[in-house]
Design an enzyme around this catalytic site. Structure first.
Site, mmCIF file in Angstrom:
data_model
loop_
_atom_site.group_PDB
_atom_site.id
_atom_site.type_symbol
_atom_site.label_atom_id
_atom_site.label_comp_id
_atom_site.label_asym_id
_atom_site.label_seq_id
_atom_site.Cartn_x
_atom_site.Cartn_y
_atom_site.Cartn_z
ATOM 1 N N HIS A 3 3.190 -31.091 27.126
ATOM 2 C CA HIS A 3 4.051 -31.308 25.958
ATOM 3 C C HIS A 3 3.642 -32.645 25.331
ATOM 4 O O HIS A 3 3.165 -33.545 26.044
ATOM 5 C CB HIS A 3 5.495 -31.369 26.462
ATOM 6 C CG HIS A 3 6.546 -31.436 25.404
ATOM 7 N ND1 HIS A 3 6.868 -32.600 24.754
ATOM 8 C CD2 HIS A 3 7.368 -30.491 24.908
ATOM 9 C CE1 HIS A 3 7.854 -32.357 23.903
ATOM 10 N NE2 HIS A 3 8.180 -31.083 23.972
ATOM 11 N N ASP A 23 6.299 -34.030 35.183
ATOM 12 C CA ASP A 23 7.245 -33.715 34.120
ATOM 13 C C ASP A 23 7.916 -32.395 34.496
ATOM 14 O O ASP A 23 7.325 -31.323 34.366
ATOM 15 C CB ASP A 23 6.483 -33.602 32.792
ATOM 16 C CG ASP A 23 7.352 -33.102 31.655
ATOM 17 O OD1 ASP A 23 8.540 -32.817 31.896
ATOM 18 O OD2 ASP A 23 6.836 -32.980 30.532
ATOM 19 N N GLN A 71 10.649 -28.171 32.519
ATOM 20 C CA GLN A 71 10.711 -26.703 32.520
ATOM 21 C C GLN A 71 10.753 -26.154 33.942
ATOM 22 O O GLN A 71 10.679 -24.946 34.130
ATOM 23 C CB GLN A 71 9.498 -26.114 31.775
ATOM 24 C CG GLN A 71 9.367 -26.543 30.338
ATOM 25 C CD GLN A 71 10.499 -26.020 29.456
ATOM 26 O OE1 GLN A 71 11.259 -25.125 29.833
ATOM 27 N NE2 GLN A 71 10.640 -26.587 28.272
ATOM 28 N N LYS A 121 18.095 -29.091 29.182
ATOM 29 C CA LYS A 121 17.392 -27.848 29.558
ATOM 30 C C LYS A 121 17.951 -27.295 30.867
ATOM 31 O O LYS A 121 17.616 -26.196 31.280
ATOM 32 C CB LYS A 121 15.902 -28.110 29.686
ATOM 33 C CG LYS A 121 15.265 -28.511 28.339
ATOM 34 C CD LYS A 121 13.788 -28.707 28.456
ATOM 35 C CE LYS A 121 13.207 -29.539 27.343
ATOM 36 N NZ LYS A 121 12.953 -28.826 26.117
ATOM 37 N N CYS A 126 5.592 -28.211 20.391
ATOM 38 C CA CYS A 126 5.224 -29.590 20.759
ATOM 39 C C CYS A 126 4.082 -29.595 21.769
ATOM 40 O O CYS A 126 4.074 -30.409 22.711
ATOM 41 C CB CYS A 126 6.422 -30.372 21.311
ATOM 42 S SG CYS A 126 7.710 -30.618 20.113
HETATM 43 N N1 PLP Z 1 8.217 -31.964 28.740
HETATM 44 C C1 PLP Z 1 8.301 -30.634 28.634
HETATM 45 C C2 PLP Z 1 7.469 -29.773 29.536
HETATM 46 C C3 PLP Z 1 9.168 -30.071 27.703
HETATM 47 O O1 PLP Z 1 9.252 -28.751 27.600
HETATM 48 C C4 PLP Z 1 9.923 -30.927 26.863
HETATM 49 C C5 PLP Z 1 10.793 -30.358 25.828
HETATM 50 O O2 PLP Z 1 10.602 -29.258 25.362
HETATM 51 C C6 PLP Z 1 9.795 -32.297 27.027
HETATM 52 C C7 PLP Z 1 8.940 -32.792 27.976
HETATM 53 C C8 PLP Z 1 10.580 -33.255 26.191
HETATM 54 O O3 PLP Z 1 11.923 -33.149 26.494
HETATM 55 P P1 PLP Z 1 13.011 -33.988 25.662
HETATM 56 O O4 PLP Z 1 12.740 -33.711 24.224
HETATM 57 O O5 PLP Z 1 14.314 -33.443 26.139
HETATM 58 O O6 PLP Z 1 12.822 -35.415 26.023
#
Ligand code: PLP
Length: 423
Positions: free
Chosen positions: A140, A217, A220, A243, A381
């Protein structure tokens, strides 16, 4: 190639035993009581943000109705109540990740802030010009851009581990990227645009053998499978509350205590200090050192309630149920000339990204919306992932515990309509 229609394929699967009582789960989520454009809401966008159960909503109302005050400051009853609830939430989240101590749990705004905090505080302090940071091709943007900022500020070298055509990581290739120059690996647990489950335990072991620290990270991953930071052995783990059926604006950074103690603050302000004079400030111990200012009190409490809720349903059941629904959806859309699934790794969670030949994903999303079906369309993203697969965007259906095969049937019916309109 299959000759039958998408609808026939889906009907072949009717009548299997569910591992989770989806109807009863849906009753916990008030959003499903309303009709959307006169249709039942079919919500297939939990990878972007999950819906909230009543238990979470009520915990937030209760916070404001009967236990609200600023935390860690007041000596009065209400502030103590709020502090207790806030701290209890940190404990719950620590237990949820099997963190050795709740002082390794830092509240942040979300995964994005967690990664920025680590890149800035750990990276800015311990990484030197020429040191290598390895990410993967399926990250992401929030796990790409903070490292690029650090690269521009400190002269680190950013290396990208490639992915196979199915969206999986080749561990041998990954291993070849690691060297004594590798000081940090930052990688997703589950890829948001592809659904690939990354073998993060193996990656932690490989990175540690090379002498690098690892951030995972887990945005998901935490809604879909059990995460044990001790078993993984990761140095940092981040996720976003929204999420995980919790509120937005709150997230978690887990970090090994020894590292948090070595790291300088990310932001300065109230609540993160031990003492302040104009000449010198000494900082509080972690996690407070990283939580400057009044925190998201109701958000943290709501996230604690979300963790309670998910654990009450059981992540093993959620994982088995979602695997069944994802498998069903994948089978329905596989092997067709007109549909290309983006991300076909053997080990996937929750996400089905696809293209329909001759139809722009935004049109797919707009037509599905007319039937109350919410899917994500765009680059999610993850523009480098789109580039890797040679597409500008995809339609993404992503699952939460409240999705059943009936939602997939609705999606498939909607896709038939899309095809009719574009034929
Ligand atoms: N990392 C992953 C794999 C994501 O799917 C997302 C959001 O879709 C993020 C990071 C960023 O999350 P946030 O916008 O809640 O900080």
């Amino acid at each position: 190639m299959k000759e039958n229609s998408i609808r026939e394929t889906s009907l072949e699967h009717a009548g299997r035993n569910p591992v989770l009582d989806v109807d009863s789960v849906r009753k916990d989520f008030p959003i499903f009581t309303q009709a959307v454009r006169g249709e039942r809401l079919v919500f297939l966008d939990s990878a972007a943000s999950a819906q909230k159960p009543l238990q979470v909503i009520q915990s937030i109302s209760e916070c404001y109705e009967s236990q609200y005050a600023n935390v860690h400051r007041g000596v009065y009853w209400l502030s103590e109540k709020a502090t207790e609830a806030f701290d209890a939430s940190r404990e719950k989240i620590g237990a949820f990740l099997n963190s050795p101590s709740s002082s390794e749990i830092v509240f942040v705004r979300g995964a994005t802030e967690g990664i920025n905090l680590v890149a800035s505080s750990y990276g800015g302090t311990f990484l030197q010009p020429g040191d290598e940071v390895v990410i993967s091709h399926m990250e992401h943007h929030s796990n790409i851009v903070p490292w690029q900022i650090l690269r521009d500020q400190k002269g680190i070298v950013l290396k990208v581990a490639p992915i196979r055509d199915d969206g999986s990581i080749d561990l041998e290739v990954f291993g070849n990227i690691l060297s004594s120059k590798t000081k940090f690996v930052s990688i997703t647990h589950v890829a948001n645009a592809l659904g690939t489950v990354v073998p993060v335990k193996e990656i932690c072991d490989m990175a540690h053998s090379a002498g690098a620290r690892v951030l995972i990270d887990g945005c998901q991953a935490v809604p879909h499978c059990e995460v044990d930071v001790q078993k993984l052995g990761c140095d940092f783990y981040v996720f976003s509350g929204h999420k995980l059926y919790g509120p937005s604006g709150i997230g978690v950074l887990y970090a090994k205590e020894e590292l948090l103690h070595q790291m300088p603050p990310y932001q300065g302000g109230g609540d993160m200090i031990e003492s302040v004079t104009f000449e010198r400030t000494s900082y509080a111990d972690p996690p407070q050192r990283f939580e400057a200012g009044t925190p998201n009190i109701s958000g943290a409490i709501g996230l604690g309630a979300a963790v309670d809720y998910v654990r009450s349903i059981g992540l093993d059941k959620i994982a088995a149920h979602e695997a069944d629904v994802l498998g069903y959806a994948t089978e329905c859309l596989s092997g067709r000339n007109d549909i290309r699934i983006i991300g076909t790794a053997a080990n996937k969670a929750s996400v089905l990204s696809f293209m329909i030949e001759g139809v722009h994903p935004h049109d797919v999303g707009t037509i599905l919306d007319q039937e109350g079906i919410a899917v994500r369309t765009g680059h999610h993203c993850a523009q480098p992932v789109m580039d890797r697969f040679g597409v500008p965007s995809t339609t993404r259906a992503s699952l939460g515990m409240y999705n059943g095969r009936d939602d997939i049937d609705a999606l498939i019916g909607g896709l038939e309509r899309v095809k009719e309109l574009f034929n």
